[in-house]
Design an enzyme around this catalytic site. Structure first.
Site, mmCIF file in Angstrom:
data_model
loop_
_atom_site.group_PDB
_atom_site.id
_atom_site.type_symbol
_atom_site.label_atom_id
_atom_site.label_comp_id
_atom_site.label_asym_id
_atom_site.label_seq_id
_atom_site.Cartn_x
_atom_site.Cartn_y
_atom_site.Cartn_z
ATOM 1 N N ASP A 1 -3.116 1.176 7.018
ATOM 2 C CA ASP A 1 -2.313 0.912 5.824
ATOM 3 C C ASP A 1 -1.933 -0.563 5.717
ATOM 4 O O ASP A 1 -1.908 -1.124 4.619
ATOM 5 C CB ASP A 1 -1.051 1.777 5.836
ATOM 6 C CG ASP A 1 -1.366 3.257 5.701
ATOM 7 O OD1 ASP A 1 -2.422 3.576 5.127
ATOM 8 O OD2 ASP A 1 -0.578 4.088 6.191
ATOM 9 N N GLU B 1 -2.016 -1.193 -5.992
ATOM 10 C CA GLU B 1 -3.263 -0.598 -6.455
ATOM 11 C C GLU B 1 -3.058 0.019 -7.836
ATOM 12 O O GLU B 1 -2.056 0.685 -8.080
ATOM 13 C CB GLU B 1 -3.738 0.485 -5.485
ATOM 14 C CG GLU B 1 -4.163 -0.049 -4.132
ATOM 15 C CD GLU B 1 -4.579 1.067 -3.195
ATOM 16 O OE1 GLU B 1 -5.711 1.009 -2.668
ATOM 17 O OE2 GLU B 1 -3.786 1.994 -2.994
ATOM 18 N N ASP C 1 0.856 -1.181 0.000
ATOM 19 C CA ASP C 1 0.000 0.000 0.000
ATOM 20 C C ASP C 1 0.893 1.231 0.000
ATOM 21 O O ASP C 1 1.586 1.507 0.977
ATOM 22 C CB ASP C 1 -0.924 0.003 1.217
ATOM 23 C CG ASP C 1 -1.826 1.231 1.261
ATOM 24 O OD1 ASP C 1 -2.610 1.408 0.316
ATOM 25 O OD2 ASP C 1 -1.733 2.009 2.236
#
Length: 427
Positions: free
Chosen positions: A379, A282, A187
């Protein structure tokens, strides 16, 4: 043979070579802009697509008529037109993120490209080497690493620290076989530069500028603004030596900041690619994330300055550059990179799969699931969820003992989930 790797070295031209290269850099920028304008004009007026093969004929005529273009080596001018071809090809490619080719401003970095056939490199000793460039002869550079392949192109450029020579080389290295190492999810954030799902603590990027350097940069920016205002009022907008010296000092600090940021990014991505068989990230659209809150003096926007600070923090962590580096380093080290849909990763419980914004109140650092009571760093919870999505998408063949929970997606996100690649069955 195409270039499959890059090498960059610090160059040390003589005083005469420095002046010649600086002039060539501005000529190269002007040639790019003129060639782009010519292509745009022909397309708008005649719907005719002009390419570098035909444009090189016009370049030959221009070199004979205009001394400032004729001073630039012909190989460099032809290479600029080929780069413009590639810029158009990237723009027309739907799978490429490049936009329409843009004009280069005067403040753009000074660069002069050459094809590989136009340069020659010879090694002087263990630490120094020379490259022969057309019209200026041999240019010394610091041999900080071996070339490791055949030279396909070269680019001489200047930044705040001085001149550099970059080579595109063909190494012939093939992608490594799958390394079989455990996978992870990462992340990328603002508060924490990166949180890996297999680790218990986040990774923070060191400050790119020290406190005193930030103060100095701010003072230099203020001095620059005053000197520009003075130049417009008294010198007709012409830059004086003091203003140019201020701009050079600002460039040196900003280049140092960029180098420190790049150093952390390379170390982070290399470590991830070497030590993991699957890397889930992501699939963020950085351009949309950093869209500024707009406003005018008559109708000011809301939280414009706050959004500008957030945009700066996002760009300082370079999520797009990290993804670009992971794409080629994963192939080099036998890893697999999977970009997953980013929606609701920060609101999804990695343990039970419940999606609830209340699980992370106020976007704080604590994630507390409203359904199962699972608590974790926000996170780290997101990185675990990213890893689970990556395994369902493309990494189901990697051995792991981590359980993959079902993700419950609200109605607003189901359409995007259907558009994503169909996941493999998780048993």
């Amino acid at each position: 043979m195409k270039a499959d790797a890059g090498r960059r070295y610090r160059a040390y031209p003589t005083v005469v070579q420095d002046q010649v290269l600086a002039g060539w850099g501005h000529t190269a920028r002007a040639l790019w802009n003129v060639a782009l304008e010519q292509r745009m004009y022909l397309w708008e007026q005649r719907r005719y697509t002009l390419r570098s093969v035909e444009q090189c004929k016009y370049l030959t005529t221009a070199r004979a008529d205009l001394d400032w273009i004729g001073d630039l080596p012909a190989q460099a001018g032809q290479q600029i037109l080929r780069q413009l071809d590639r810029a158009y090809d990237n723009f027309w490619n739907p799978g490429h993120a490049a936009g329409f080719p843009a004009r280069k401003k005067r403040g753009h970095r000074v660069t002069v490209p050459f094809p590989g056939q136009a340069v020659e490199v010879r090694k002087l000793n263990r630490k120094w080497a020379e490259v022969r460039l057309p019209k200026i002869g041999w240019l010394r550079f610091r041999l900080s690493r071996a070339l490791g392949g055949a030279i396909r192109n070269a680019t001489i450029s200047r930044d705040g620290n001085g001149w550099h020579i970059s080579f595109g080389v063909h190494t012939g290295r093939r992608p490594d076989a799958p390394n079989g190492k455990p996978g992870c999810g990462v992340d990328f954030g603002v508060a924490a530069s990166a949180f890996v799902s297999t680790e218990t603590t986040p990774r923070f990027m060191p400050p790119t500028l020290l406190v005193n350097e930030k103060k100095r940069l701010k003072a230099l920016e203020q001095r620059k603004a005053r000197q520009i205002a003075y130049a417009k009022k008294h010198n007709g907008g012409r830059y004086g030596n003091r203003l140019r010296a201020t701009i050079a000092q600002i460039a040196k600090l900003t280049t140092q900041r960029a180098n420190r940021r790049r150093d952390f990014t390379h170390k982070l991505t290399t470590d991830l690619a070497k030590n993991h068989g699957l890397i889930g990230i992501e699939g963020l659209r950085v351009k949309n994330l950093t869209a500024s809150a707009k406003g005018t003096a008559e109708a000011p926007g809301r939280n414009v300055r706050a959004k500008a600070g957030l945009n700066q923090s996002i760009l300082d962590n370079t999520p797009g550059e990290r993804r670009r580096q992971l794409e080629y380093k994963a192939r080099m080290y036998g890893s697999q990179l999977v970009a997953v849909p980013p929606f609701h990763t920060s609101q999804t419980c990695a343990k039970c799969g419940e999606v609830d914004p209340e699980s992370r109140k106020g976007c704080g650092r604590l994630f507390a699931c409203t359904r199962c009571g699972h608590e974790d760093d926000a996170d780290h919870n997101a990185s675990v969820e990213i890893e689970a999505r990556a395994r369902r998408t493309g990494g189901s063949d990697i051995n792991s003992t981590r359980s993959i929970s079902r993700v419950r997606v609200p109605a607003t996100g189901r359409r995007r989930m259907r558009e994503a690649p169909r996941p493999a069955h998780a048993g």
